[in-house]
Design a protein around this motif. Sequence first.
Motif, PDB file in Angstrom:
ATOM      1  N   GLY A   1       0.789  -1.223   0.000  1.00 49.24           N
ATOM      2  CA  GLY A   1       0.000   0.000   0.000  1.00 49.24           C
ATOM      3  C   GLY A   1       0.822   1.275   0.000  1.00 49.24           C
ATOM      4  N   TYR A   2       2.108   1.188  -0.335  1.00 53.89           N
ATOM      5  CA  TYR A   2       2.973   2.373  -0.368  1.00 53.89           C
ATOM      6  C   TYR A   2       3.508   2.587  -1.780  1.00 53.89           C
ATOM      7  N   LYS A   3       3.794   3.854  -2.073  1.00 54.18           N
ATOM      8  CA  LYS A   3       4.391   4.210  -3.370  1.00 54.18           C
ATOM      9  C   LYS A   3       5.337   5.378  -3.165  1.00 54.18           C
ATOM     10  N   LEU A   4       6.577   5.205  -3.613  1.00 50.52           N
ATOM     11  CA  LEU A   4       7.560   6.264  -3.475  1.00 50.52           C
ATOM     12  C   LEU A   4       7.430   7.272  -4.607  1.00 50.52           C
ATOM     13  N   PRO A   5       7.603   8.568  -4.312  1.00 51.57           N
ATOM     14  CA  PRO A   5       7.625   9.572  -5.395  1.00 51.57           C
ATOM     15  C   PRO A   5       8.920   9.459  -6.196  1.00 51.57           C
ATOM     16  N   TYR A   6       8.872   9.958  -7.427  1.00 50.96           N
ATOM     17  CA  TYR A   6      10.041   9.983  -8.320  1.00 50.96           C
ATOM     18  C   TYR A   6      10.616   8.575  -8.548  1.00 50.96           C
ATOM     19  N   THR A   7       9.717   7.598  -8.719  1.00 55.64           N
ATOM     20  CA  THR A   7      10.181   6.209  -8.812  1.00 55.64           C
ATOM     21  C   THR A   7      11.093   5.990 -10.016  1.00 55.64           C
ATOM     22  N   MET A   8      10.694   6.460 -11.201  1.00 56.70           N
ATOM     23  CA  MET A   8      11.493   6.222 -12.397  1.00 56.70           C
ATOM     24  C   MET A   8      12.837   6.938 -12.314  1.00 56.70           C
ATOM     25  N   ALA A   9      12.839   8.154 -11.771  1.00 54.76           N
ATOM     26  CA  ALA A   9      14.108   8.867 -11.597  1.00 54.76           C
ATOM     27  C   ALA A   9      15.006   8.121 -10.613  1.00 54.76           C
ATOM     28  N   LEU A  10      14.421   7.524  -9.590  1.00 58.44           N
ATOM     29  CA  LEU A  10      15.205   6.758  -8.618  1.00 58.44           C
ATOM     30  C   LEU A  10      15.804   5.508  -9.252  1.00 58.44           C
ATOM     31  N   LEU A  11      15.053   4.873 -10.143  1.00 56.90           N
ATOM     32  CA  LEU A  11      15.581   3.673 -10.813  1.00 56.90           C
ATOM     33  C   LEU A  11      16.731   4.027 -11.745  1.00 56.90           C
ATOM     34  N   LEU A  12      16.607   5.142 -12.474  1.00 54.96           N
ATOM     35  CA  LEU A  12      17.707   5.568 -13.344  1.00 54.96           C
ATOM     36  C   LEU A  12      18.930   5.929 -12.503  1.00 54.96           C
ATOM     37  N   LEU A  13      18.709   6.607 -11.381  1.00 54.88           N
ATOM     38  CA  LEU A  13      19.818   6.931 -10.484  1.00 54.88           C
ATOM     39  C   LEU A  13      20.464   5.665  -9.937  1.00 54.88           C
ATOM     40  N   THR A  14      19.651   4.662  -9.615  1.00 57.11           N
ATOM     41  CA  THR A  14      20.185   3.402  -9.104  1.00 57.11           C
ATOM     42  C   THR A  14      21.089   2.738 -10.119  1.00 57.11           C
ATOM     43  N   PHE A  15      20.675   2.764 -11.398  1.00 60.51           N
ATOM     44  CA  PHE A  15      21.505   2.157 -12.437  1.00 60.51           C
ATOM     45  C   PHE A  15      22.813   2.924 -12.626  1.00 60.51           C
ATOM     46  N   LEU A  16      22.715   4.256 -12.723  1.00 56.66           N
ATOM     47  CA  LEU A  16      23.917   5.057 -12.955  1.00 56.66           C
ATOM     48  C   LEU A  16      24.867   4.977 -11.767  1.00 56.66           C
ATOM     49  N   ALA A  17      24.321   5.042 -10.556  1.00 52.41           N
ATOM     50  CA  ALA A  17      25.172   4.928  -9.375  1.00 52.41           C
ATOM     51  C   ALA A  17      25.755   3.526  -9.243  1.00 52.41           C
ATOM     52  N   GLY A  18      25.027   2.529  -9.757  1.00 50.04           N
ATOM     53  CA  GLY A  18      25.534   1.160  -9.705  1.00 50.04           C
ATOM     54  C   GLY A  18      26.759   0.949 -10.571  1.00 50.04           C
ATOM     55  N   LEU A  19      27.009   1.853 -11.523  1.00 47.28           N
ATOM     56  CA  LEU A  19      28.213   1.758 -12.341  1.00 47.28           C
ATOM     57  C   LEU A  19      29.459   2.183 -11.569  1.00 47.28           C
ATOM     58  N   ILE A  20      29.258   2.800 -10.391  1.00 50.26           N
ATOM     59  CA  ILE A  20      30.372   3.245  -9.556  1.00 50.26           C
ATOM     60  C   ILE A  20      30.543   2.236  -8.427  1.00 50.26           C
ATOM     61  N   PRO A  21      31.640   1.496  -8.379  1.00 50.24           N
ATOM     62  CA  PRO A  21      31.816   0.500  -7.314  1.00 50.24           C
ATOM     63  C   PRO A  21      31.829   1.151  -5.932  1.00 50.24           C
ATOM     64  N   ILE A  22      31.234   0.473  -4.968  1.00 45.91           N
ATOM     65  CA  ILE A  22      31.258   0.815  -3.541  1.00 45.91           C
ATOM     66  C   ILE A  22      30.523   2.127  -3.260  1.00 45.91           C
ATOM     67  N   VAL A  23      31.057   3.250  -3.770  1.00 46.65           N
ATOM     68  CA  VAL A  23      30.464   4.553  -3.485  1.00 46.65           C
ATOM     69  C   VAL A  23      29.041   4.640  -4.035  1.00 46.65           C
ATOM     70  N   GLY A  24      28.809   4.045  -5.198  1.00 43.74           N
ATOM     71  CA  GLY A  24      27.473   4.067  -5.772  1.00 43.74           C
ATOM     72  C   GLY A  24      26.440   3.427  -4.868  1.00 43.74           C
ATOM     73  N   ASN A  25      26.840   2.372  -4.161  1.00 45.36           N
ATOM     74  CA  ASN A  25      25.917   1.730  -3.221  1.00 45.36           C
ATOM     75  C   ASN A  25      25.520   2.675  -2.098  1.00 45.36           C
ATOM     76  N   LEU A  26      26.488   3.424  -1.590  1.00 41.81           N
ATOM     77  CA  LEU A  26      26.203   4.369  -0.512  1.00 41.81           C
ATOM     78  C   LEU A  26      25.248   5.463  -0.984  1.00 41.81           C
ATOM     79  N   ILE A  27      25.448   5.937  -2.210  1.00 52.28           N
ATOM     80  CA  ILE A  27      24.562   6.971  -2.760  1.00 52.28           C
ATOM     81  C   ILE A  27      23.133   6.446  -2.866  1.00 52.28           C
ATOM     82  N   CYS A  28      22.991   5.221  -3.416  1.00 56.64           N
ATOM     83  CA  CYS A  28      21.651   4.618  -3.561  1.00 56.64           C
ATOM     84  C   CYS A  28      20.981   4.443  -2.206  1.00 56.64           C
TER      85      CYS A  28
END
Length: 339
Positions: A227-254
């Motif tokens: 019953g929950y929905k986060l705002p900016y979901t698609m932007a968050l998914l794109l950020l997750t992918f781009l940050a995932g290209l950065i080892p270690i630090v990208g995980n902290l950002i996500c």
Amino acid sequence: MPLQPNSRAATATVISHVLLASALLLIMWQGLLAGLLCVCVGFLATRWFSPRLAVLTRARNGLSPRLGAALVALIPILLVLLALPRTRGLLLDAPAQYRELLAFMAATVMELRDKLPPDIARQLPEGALELQSAIANYLARKAGTLANTGRAWLAGLLFAYVGLLIGALAAARPSIQPLKPLAAALHQRVHRFGETFRQIVVAQFWIALFNTSLTAIFLLVILPLWGYKLPYTMALLLLTFLAGLIPIVGNLICNAVLTLVGLSVSPWVALACLVFLVAIHKAEYFINAKVIGHRTHMSVWELLTVMFVMEAVFGPAGLVAAPLFYAYAKKELQATGWV
């Protein structure tokens, strides 16, 4: 007096190292990293498609690389034409969306006491308000820097596609033998850089895709079932992918961004985001250690040190370039027996 063959080869090797290092520094200075990465992607994709197209079409050896290059050039155009009606806002208006997301996160930080349960909110020290203001001001400043980046973002997409074309055309070009000493040395440098790219960036791409797929399931399936929905979901998914290209630090950002956005909905959603992300990132650490660490012999402290220095010098692009450049430099030093 002309140089002897051995002296000429050694001189060509030194010049090739200087030329490639200068080219990489120029690329970082001019902000062309995305173009460089796309050159490598276009080259490797064309080389991957060529033998398979030769089998499927029974084309001559000289024709299959050109078919592979044409396919690599057409795939992005077809994807954009098919996906643009649904993703126009995400692709073309990305800076505006992330500016809104940063402003939203800044407001969430300032409302932290109101978001937390009363018992926990009362436990926060008085000095926490100053910390909240500092974090919110930082996020607001970052949002301000995105106000006028729309044109730069579109130019970056264009440079990325041009880089893809350059890589595809380079892969389709017939090889010339024998090469002169400097050309041979440069060819060896570029080949070694391409191997490093294939080992690190391609592996990190699959890790980022794995991470983004699981995050999409969590945000689009699991949370709505509760019953929950986060705002900016698609932007968050794109950020997750781009940050995932950065080892270690990208995980902290996500972790930080998704948890903070989850807190805007509910403390329990923020906790669920944090637990879920930590769990999938533990799996990602295992893949990183097996795939990237084993192939490049890079330890965590080495990677973090280089990423810290590169980010300080070149900004966010340095975080992306650091693993690739460092692994390439280490590979060159290992080839000469220095390390």
